[in-house]
Design an enzyme around this catalytic site. Structure first.
Site, PDB file in Angstrom:
ATOM      1  CB  THR A 174      38.712  26.858  35.375  1.00 15.39           C
ATOM      2  OG1 THR A 174      38.104  28.141  35.615  1.00 15.39           O
ATOM      3  CG2 THR A 174      38.912  26.688  33.884  1.00 15.39           C
ATOM      4  CG  ASN A 204      36.575  32.458  34.421  1.00 12.48           C
ATOM      5  OD1 ASN A 204      36.618  32.709  33.233  1.00 12.48           O
ATOM      6  ND2 ASN A 204      36.656  33.385  35.352  1.00 12.48           N
ATOM      7  N   GLY A 210      36.604  32.353  30.449  1.00  9.11           N
ATOM      8  CA  GLY A 210      37.634  33.347  30.126  1.00  9.11           C
ATOM      9  C   GLY A 210      39.023  32.850  30.494  1.00  9.11           C
ATOM     10  CE  LYS A 211      40.027  32.374  37.131  1.00  9.39           C
ATOM     11  NZ  LYS A 211      40.142  31.691  38.425  1.00  9.39           N
ATOM     12  CG  ASP A 231      41.952  31.396  43.940  1.00  7.99           C
ATOM     13  OD1 ASP A 231      40.899  30.884  43.517  1.00  7.99           O
ATOM     14  OD2 ASP A 231      41.969  32.278  44.818  1.00  7.99           O
ATOM     15  CG  PHE A 249      36.991  36.956  32.649  1.00  9.86           C
ATOM     16  CD1 PHE A 249      37.209  36.664  33.990  1.00  9.86           C
ATOM     17  CD2 PHE A 249      38.020  36.683  31.746  1.00  9.86           C
ATOM     18  CE1 PHE A 249      38.407  36.114  34.425  1.00  9.86           C
ATOM     19  CE2 PHE A 249      39.218  36.122  32.169  1.00  9.86           C
ATOM     20  CZ  PHE A 249      39.411  35.837  33.510  1.00  9.86           C
ATOM     21  CG  ASP A 306      39.770  41.324  32.045  1.00  4.23           C
ATOM     22  OD1 ASP A 306      40.691  41.375  32.892  1.00  4.23           O
ATOM     23  OD2 ASP A 306      39.572  40.344  31.305  1.00  4.23           O
TER      24      ASP A 306
HETATM   25  P1  IMP Z   1      38.901  33.259  41.009  1.00  5.71           P
HETATM   26  O1  IMP Z   1      38.536  33.054  42.446  1.00  5.71           O
HETATM   27  O2  IMP Z   1      40.314  32.933  40.707  1.00  5.71           O
HETATM   28  O3  IMP Z   1      37.965  32.564  40.056  1.00  5.71           O
HETATM   29  O4  IMP Z   1      38.755  34.778  40.655  1.00  5.71           O
HETATM   30  C1  IMP Z   1      38.237  35.735  41.529  1.00  5.71           C
HETATM   31  C2  IMP Z   1      37.500  36.787  40.760  1.00  5.71           C
HETATM   32  O5  IMP Z   1      38.443  37.564  40.027  1.00  5.71           O
HETATM   33  C3  IMP Z   1      36.493  36.233  39.777  1.00  5.71           C
HETATM   34  O6  IMP Z   1      35.261  36.901  39.971  1.00  5.71           O
HETATM   35  C4  IMP Z   1      37.066  36.525  38.428  1.00  5.71           C
HETATM   36  O7  IMP Z   1      36.083  36.925  37.496  1.00  5.71           O
HETATM   37  C5  IMP Z   1      38.042  37.675  38.694  1.00  5.71           C
HETATM   38  N1  IMP Z   1      39.202  37.500  37.834  1.00  5.71           N
HETATM   39  C6  IMP Z   1      40.041  36.435  37.798  1.00  5.71           C
HETATM   40  N2  IMP Z   1      40.966  36.602  36.841  1.00  5.71           N
HETATM   41  C7  IMP Z   1      40.703  37.787  36.265  1.00  5.71           C
HETATM   42  C8  IMP Z   1      41.308  38.493  35.185  1.00  5.71           C
HETATM   43  O8  IMP Z   1      42.270  38.041  34.534  1.00  5.71           O
HETATM   44  N3  IMP Z   1      40.755  39.668  34.867  1.00  5.71           N
HETATM   45  C9  IMP Z   1      39.689  40.196  35.541  1.00  5.71           C
HETATM   46  N4  IMP Z   1      39.085  39.578  36.541  1.00  5.71           N
HETATM   47  C10 IMP Z   1      39.590  38.368  36.898  1.00  5.71           C
END
Ligand code: IMP
Length: 197
Positions: free
Chosen positions: A8, A10, A12-13, A77, A150, A153
């Site tokens: 990842t 990210n 935060g994840k 995801d 992030f 949230d």
């Molecule tokens: P991704 O495609 O899984 O990376 O996430 C899609 C979008 O959702 C990204 O812009 C992330 O910032 C947001 N996102 C994913 N997980 C969370 C969470 O736990 N809290 C808030 N936003 C999230």
């Protein structure tokens, strides 16, 4: 301590996975090649599971290219699904955040503020792929609140929190009591426990 790779970009994840799994005996490390997180292509799909499966297929090829096929690796995801917007942004969550942002989401919704987060984790065990999911029901807040976390949230209030806080008004540990990601990670942990770290 056994090690789990997490592909990842990210932070935060990554942090949420570390905070949850490290006390349980699993070190979570960001998967990198030559000190950078490799790019993988996110397919266009209306289903988070398909996206996670497409990501893990690419991730396993990357592991193989490093001669590390026997190491466990996870991808995930996540999407935010807003009832009054018929599930939007859902699989388009990342695009929605980059374009309209949390302010744009707040402008789009009216009285019905119900929403949920869904996380799909795909784990390569070293031998095969397993899928885990987690869901968190909640409400879209009236305004952006809090500085932690992030993504969405600052506008998401989990129904299970008696104090009506957004995820951004919680610490990572507090968010993990309620969150979609921690539920999926707990299922993953239960699965890993079958063999032990
Ligand atoms: P991704 O495609 O899984 O990376 O996430 C899609 C979008 O959702 C990204 O812009 C992330 O910032 C947001 N996102 C994913 N997980 C969370 C969470 O736990 N809290 C808030 N936003 C999230």
């Amino acid at each position: 301590m056994a090690t789990l790779n997490f592909l990842t970009g990210n932070s935060g994840k990554l942090r949420e996975a570390q905070v949850l799994l490290e006390p349980l005996g699993w070190k979570v490390q960001q998967f990198m090649i030559d000190e950078s997180v490799p790019d993988i292509v996110e397919p266009q799909s209306s289903d988070l599971t398909n996206v996670a499966l497409a990501k893990i297929a690419q991730a396993v090829e990357l592991l193989a290219s490093q001669g590390r096929m026997n190491e466990p690796l996870l991808v995930e995801d996540t999407g935010l699904f807003i009832d009054s917007l018929l599930g939007f942004p859902g699989v388009y969550s990342s695009h929605a955040l980059k374009t309209i942002g949390n302010e744009g989401v707040l402008r789009m919704i009216d009285e019905n503020r119900s929403a949920h987060f869904l996380t799909v984790i795909a784990l390569w065990t070293g031998e095969l792929v397993e899928v885990f999911t987690g869901r968190c029901d909640g409400q879209i807040s009236a305004k952006i609140s809090g500085n932690e976390g992030f993504g969405f949230d600052p506008i998401f209030i989990p129904d299970e929190d008696d104090m009506n806080r957004t995820f951004s008004e919680m610490t990572t540990v507090e968010k993990s009591v309620f969150s979609h990601r921690s539920k999926a990670l707990k299922s993953l942990f239960d699965f890993l426990q079958q063999d032990g770290p």
